[in-house]
Design a protein around this motif. Structure first.
Motif, short mmCIF file in Angstrom:
data_model
loop_
_atom_site.label_atom_id
_atom_site.label_comp_id
_atom_site.label_asym_id
_atom_site.label_seq_id
_atom_site.Cartn_x
_atom_site.Cartn_y
_atom_site.Cartn_z
N MET A 68 0.78 -1.16 0.12
CA MET A 68 -0.18 0.03 -0.07
C MET A 68 0.78 1.31 0.01
N ARG A 69 0.59 2.19 -0.80
CA ARG A 69 1.30 3.45 -0.85
C ARG A 69 0.35 4.73 -0.62
N TYR A 70 0.93 5.99 -0.45
CA TYR A 70 0.29 7.19 -0.45
C TYR A 70 0.54 7.77 -1.80
N THR A 71 -0.25 9.04 -2.04
CA THR A 71 -0.15 9.72 -3.17
C THR A 71 -0.84 10.95 -2.87
N THR A 72 -0.37 12.07 -3.78
CA THR A 72 -1.07 13.55 -3.57
C THR A 72 -1.98 13.59 -4.67
N ILE A 73 -3.12 14.25 -4.49
CA ILE A 73 -4.07 14.50 -5.46
C ILE A 73 -4.60 16.24 -5.29
N ILE A 74 -4.91 16.95 -6.27
CA ILE A 74 -5.19 18.22 -6.33
C ILE A 74 -6.68 18.25 -5.69
N ASP A 75 -6.99 19.10 -5.12
CA ASP A 75 -8.41 19.41 -4.75
C ASP A 75 -9.23 19.77 -5.87
N ILE A 76 -9.88 18.97 -6.58
CA ILE A 76 -10.63 19.33 -7.50
C ILE A 76 -11.87 19.89 -7.37
N THR A 77 -12.32 20.14 -6.07
CA THR A 77 -13.83 20.71 -5.72
C THR A 77 -13.64 22.34 -6.24
N GLU A 78 -12.41 22.85 -6.39
CA GLU A 78 -12.00 24.02 -6.99
C GLU A 78 -12.38 24.17 -8.31
N LEU A 79 -12.43 23.06 -9.11
CA LEU A 79 -12.78 23.02 -10.55
C LEU A 79 -14.37 22.58 -10.70
N PRO A 80 -15.47 23.00 -10.34
CA PRO A 80 -16.92 22.67 -10.33
C PRO A 80 -17.15 21.78 -11.71
N SER A 81 -16.69 22.45 -12.88
CA SER A 81 -16.77 21.66 -14.17
C SER A 81 -16.22 20.30 -14.03
N ILE A 82 -15.27 20.11 -13.48
CA ILE A 82 -14.76 18.56 -13.16
C ILE A 82 -15.51 17.82 -12.34
N TYR A 83 -15.36 18.33 -10.98
CA TYR A 83 -15.97 17.87 -9.70
C TYR A 83 -17.41 17.37 -9.79
N ARG A 84 -18.27 18.21 -10.66
CA ARG A 84 -19.63 17.84 -10.94
C ARG A 84 -19.68 16.71 -11.78
N ASN A 85 -18.88 16.63 -12.58
CA ASN A 85 -19.05 15.44 -13.39
C ASN A 85 -18.32 13.91 -13.08
N HIS A 86 -19.41 13.25 -12.58
CA HIS A 86 -18.97 12.03 -11.80
C HIS A 86 -17.90 11.10 -12.59
N ASN A 87 -17.94 11.09 -14.02
CA ASN A 87 -17.07 10.31 -14.88
C ASN A 87 -15.58 10.87 -14.74
N ALA A 88 -15.44 12.29 -15.12
CA ALA A 88 -14.30 12.83 -14.85
C ALA A 88 -13.63 12.65 -13.48
N ARG A 89 -14.37 12.93 -12.48
CA ARG A 89 -13.83 12.65 -11.34
C ARG A 89 -13.31 11.20 -10.89
N LEU A 90 -14.08 10.40 -11.50
CA LEU A 90 -13.79 9.00 -11.26
C LEU A 90 -12.48 8.57 -12.14
N VAL A 91 -12.37 9.09 -13.45
CA VAL A 91 -11.24 8.72 -14.29
C VAL A 91 -10.19 9.60 -13.67
N TYR A 92 -10.20 10.79 -13.23
CA TYR A 92 -9.15 11.47 -12.61
C TYR A 92 -8.54 10.84 -11.32
N LEU A 93 -9.38 10.60 -10.46
CA LEU A 93 -8.93 9.53 -9.20
C LEU A 93 -8.21 8.55 -9.56
N HIS A 94 -8.80 7.38 -10.43
CA HIS A 94 -8.30 6.14 -10.90
C HIS A 94 -6.86 6.58 -11.53
N LEU A 95 -6.75 7.63 -12.19
CA LEU A 95 -5.41 7.83 -12.84
C LEU A 95 -4.21 8.06 -12.09
N VAL A 96 -4.85 8.98 -10.96
CA VAL A 96 -4.09 9.63 -9.82
C VAL A 96 -3.39 8.13 -9.02
N LEU A 97 -4.54 7.39 -8.67
CA LEU A 97 -3.97 6.07 -7.85
C LEU A 97 -3.09 5.21 -8.58
#
Length: 186
Positions: free
Chosen positions: A1-30
């Motif tokens: 198990m490892r840790y990672t950093t991630i940008i707070d995308i709640t400041e990007l409403p167009s991305i955060y409201r889009n469930h698919n974009a949020r899911l894809v971003y989270l998956h790619l970060v991990l």
């Protein structure tokens, strides 16, 4: 198990409201690499990515385009580079003593004062440029105001008008010459 950093995308409403974009971003970060050779990169196709996150290919492609549009993702061939942090100015250490806190407060105040002085100088430059466009200098405006005050009976203003008449006439002549030169050049 490892840790990672991630940008707070709640400041990007167009991305955060889009469930698919949020899911894809989270998956790619991990899933992106963490070694020196593959840091923040992942080698995957759109088809593999859509299967991994459980979306259609079209939905995955649309999410990827949205992430690329805001700069969270870039692509080179099959390799996706994920932006997981925002470079910011370093956070300064807190003052450990009252004296340090006072010195920092004074430095901030000096900085604010300097910015205010610079803004005032810029306002003065604009004012002088505006006067020059009208064929006047700040001294000429001052002298004309003194003439009005002298005409209203102010003895000090009358003395200033008497003493500075030659300087006023010299500046009037210089401005006339400057305006003629500018008209001739235009």
């Amino acid at each position: 198990m490892r840790y990672t950093t991630i940008i707070d995308i709640t400041e990007l409403p167009s991305i955060y409201r889009n469930h698919n974009a949020r899911l894809v971003y989270l998956h790619l970060v991990l899933k992106c690499g963490y070694h020196d050779t593959d840091r923040d990169m992942t080698d995957t196709s759109i088809r593999q990515l859509s299967c991994a996150v459980g979306l259609t290919i079209a939905a995955t492609r649309h999410a990827l385009l949205q992430l690329q549009a805001v700069g969270l993702l870039s692509r080179e061939g099959r390799v996706w580079t994920v932006r997981k942090f925002v470079a910011q100015a370093p956070i300064s250490a807190r003052a450990k003593t009252t004296r340090q806190a006072q010195q920092r407060a004074e430095a901030r105040q000096r900085e604010a004062d300097e910015q205010e002085r610079e803004q005032e100088r810029a306002r003065e430059r604009r004012k002088i440029e505006k006067l020059r466009a009208q064929g006047k200098t700040p001294f000429m405006v001052y002298y004309e105001n003194m003439q009005k005050a002298a005409a209203a009976g102010d003895m000090e203003a009358a003395e200033i008008v008497r003493k500075r008449r030659q300087a006023y006439e010299d500046q009037c002549a210089a401005m006339e010459k400057e305006l003629k030169t500018n008209d001739h050049d235009a």
